[in-house]
Motif scaffolding. Structure first.
Motif, mmCIF file in Angstrom:
data_model
loop_
_atom_site.group_PDB
_atom_site.id
_atom_site.type_symbol
_atom_site.label_atom_id
_atom_site.label_comp_id
_atom_site.label_asym_id
_atom_site.label_seq_id
_atom_site.Cartn_x
_atom_site.Cartn_y
_atom_site.Cartn_z
ATOM 1 N N LEU A 114 0.849 -1.190 0.000
ATOM 2 C CA LEU A 114 0.000 0.000 0.000
ATOM 3 C C LEU A 114 0.883 1.238 0.000
ATOM 4 N N VAL A 150 -12.189 0.723 1.709
ATOM 5 C CA VAL A 150 -11.638 0.350 0.409
ATOM 6 C C VAL A 150 -12.692 0.653 -0.652
ATOM 7 N N ILE A 183 -8.415 3.440 1.032
ATOM 8 C CA ILE A 183 -7.602 2.777 0.015
ATOM 9 C C ILE A 183 -8.358 2.777 -1.304
ATOM 10 N N TYR A 188 -4.485 5.962 0.408
ATOM 11 C CA TYR A 188 -3.536 5.027 -0.189
ATOM 12 C C TYR A 188 -3.980 4.591 -1.583
ATOM 13 N N ALA A 203 -6.693 -5.161 -2.231
ATOM 14 C CA ALA A 203 -6.524 -4.338 -1.029
ATOM 15 C C ALA A 203 -6.688 -5.163 0.241
#
Length: 531
Positions: free
Chosen positions: A24, A381, A47, A418, A54
């Motif tokens: 990441l 995510v 993310i 990220y 992920a």
């Protein structure tokens, strides 16, 4: 136990093991000082990237650590035009199906495609869930039965907790062809139902109004309950007995069809502790049982959640409009997620949402932390490109405050954003030299111990990773040179342990000597296990 069979299932049952491990890469951090390149150390993560990759990237740090998972996956209604393509025909997922399921992927039914997409993601979510944690999955009737069978297989049918029915609409759909679809479901599975316990809910303002103190009891406000039960004299003869109204001296018998709810011994304890109330004038036909607010254990959780308590879809859309976000059609209300967090998390829990959408879960976490001073952490995510423009943007506005003249005060807080970085192990088995040494160390230590790499690094032992179960782990790696486990390296070891596992490129110490000192040599990259 019934099992769910679907086209392509055999191709995806173990696909989570074949997904490449990616690192990441933090893009920026955000807090009350705004957005900046410096790492603020936040454990809150957003993310951007495929949630399957992920989730795998999260394993070294978070396997078995996530207390509460909430996901709102595509419902597979076949509805086109949603920001998150709800019929799973998104090009990224179609590409994945083509690569993983092969030629069958083009012919899969909509339901089989959906199951192929969900299976490996649920496998990784199960790994991330803490032993005393639970997963809550929003779904409608389209895939409810299939999802239940799928979760039975992955989580175990013994860990099924219940369905929650969420009354999501304030008014019916008058143009409905058959029925107005007013209910959505939240499927609940525990990692280990034998030890998972949901917290009870606090009393609402409406419920608190039922607690009063008409007799000025020094113990404070109380509510009352009936002193009888629904059993008859024939069913419970021991509960059919007379009691005395102390105000009138009159002997009182229950109805023969509804005897007392408590034994005679319990009744005597209740009298001793002043727990019976005979009305304002003391002459009620039957007593009421006093239940004090100070000893209240909370409200038991029910499986029907009304929009009056957790809001509805229209309210969720209104929340986004107040936040100035207008390009997301299917948000969940913040209060709905807050209810889940109330019953399934503690003030220090990690909460994961791998279908993050507009970022409602982070909003709920920040709200609750502000309300009770907690330190819950969120991990979101989102695979779609709006991860930055909608998901992260919403969280920024919640932290800072929003609305006209910031009418809604900011919660404060922080997060880091990220992207999925490069693959750590190349297809030929070699290390990707572009990946930093720290990321490699985290991966190797996790694969050895199933524990996250301890924070900090010893200046005296730069290649020491950590001590786990009395075994010391060393990763003797240099990007620009070949490393050799030799006597010179052994002389640098300072950590005392029963055994040692040492990674290096080469070994110049005889096997017998290694055995005598309880040292196991592992060759880089050959002996680095694949996640």
């Amino acid at each position: 136990m019934p099992t769910l069979e679907s086209i392509g299932k055999d191709k995806v049952v173990n696909h989570h093991q074949e997904v490449p491990y990616r690192v990441l890469e933090r893009q920026y951090s955000y807090d009350e000082a705004g957005q900046h390149a410096e790492d603020n150390g936040s454990e809150n993560m957003i993310i951007h990237g495929d949630n399957l990759e992920a989730l795998k990237a999260l394993l070294p740090r978070y396997e078995g650590k996530v207390k509460c998972i909430y996901i709102d996956p595509p419902y597979n209604t076949g509805n086109e035009g949603w920001v998150y393509n709800d019929n799973v025909n998104d090009p990224k997922i179609k590409k994945w199906l083509g690569e993983v399921v092969g030629k069958e992927g083009e012919d899969l039914s909509r339901h089989d495609k959906w199951l192929c997409m969900m299976y490996p993601r649920l496998k990784l979510l199960q790994k991330l869930l803490a032993e005393d944690g639970a997963i809550f999955i929003s779904i409608d009737s389209t895939e409810l039965s299939s999802l239940h069978l799928l979760c039975n297989e992955i989580f175990g049918n013994v860990n099924f907790v219940d369905y929650i029915s969420w009354f999501k609409k304030a008014s019916p759909s008058n143009d409905a062809k058959y029925f107005s679809n007013d209910i959505e479901y939240i499927l609940v599975f525990a990692k280990n139902k034998a030890i998972w316990r949901p917290s009870r809910l606090p009393l609402t303002e409406k419920q608190l109004r039922n607690y009063q103190n008409p007799d000025n009891d020094p113990r404070g406000c109380w509510n009352s309950a009936t002193y009888t039960c629904n059993k008859s004299k024939e069913e419970r003869p021991s509960l059919y007995y007379p009691i005395l109204n102390p105000n009138t001296g009159q002997e009182v018998w229950p109805k023969e069809t509804a005897v007392w709810a408590y034994s005679k011994e319990q009744y005597e304890e209740h009298i001793k502790n002043n727990l019976l109330y005979w009305g304002v004038d003391g002459k009620a036909k039957y007593p009421r049982f006093k239940k004090f607010l100070f000893g209240h254990q909370g409200v038991v959780n029910r499986t029907l959640w009304h929009y009056d308590d957790v809001n509805h879809t229209q309210g969720a859309s209104m929340e986004l409009r107040k936040l100035g976000i207008t390009r997301f059609d299917t948000p969940k209300p913040t209060r709905l997620i807050e209810r889940i967090l109330q019953i399934a998390s503690t003030p220090d829990s990690i909460i994961l949402d791998s279908f993050a959408g507009s970022g409602t879960t982070a909003h709920a976490v920040l709200n609750m932390n502000r309300a009770d001073g907690g330190h819950r952490k969120f991990i979101l995510v989102e695979m779609m490109d709006y991860a930055g423009s909608i998901t992260a943007e919403r969280v920024k506005r919640v932290i800072d405050g929003y609305g006209d003249k910031k009418a809604v005060e900011g919660t404060g807080g922080h997060f880091s954003y990220y992207e999925l970085g490069p693959v750590l192990l190349l297809p030929d088995g070699n290390l990707n030299e572009e990946v930093g040494a720290q990321e490699i160390r985290e991966y190797v230590y996790y694969m050895e111990t199933k524990e996250p790499l301890p924070a900090g690094q010893s200046k005296d032992e730069p290649y020491f990773m950590g001590l786990c179960r009395n075994t010391a782990y060393y990763f003797y790696y240099e990007r620009e040179s070949v490393t050799t486990l030799d006597y010179a390296f052994l002389s640098t070891i300072r950590t005392k342990a029963e055994g040692y596992i040492i990674y290096a490129d080469l070994c110049a110490i005889p096997l017998e000597t290694l055995r005598n000192h309880n040292i196991l040599f592992k060759k880089i990259p050959r002996d680095i296990a694949r996640l």
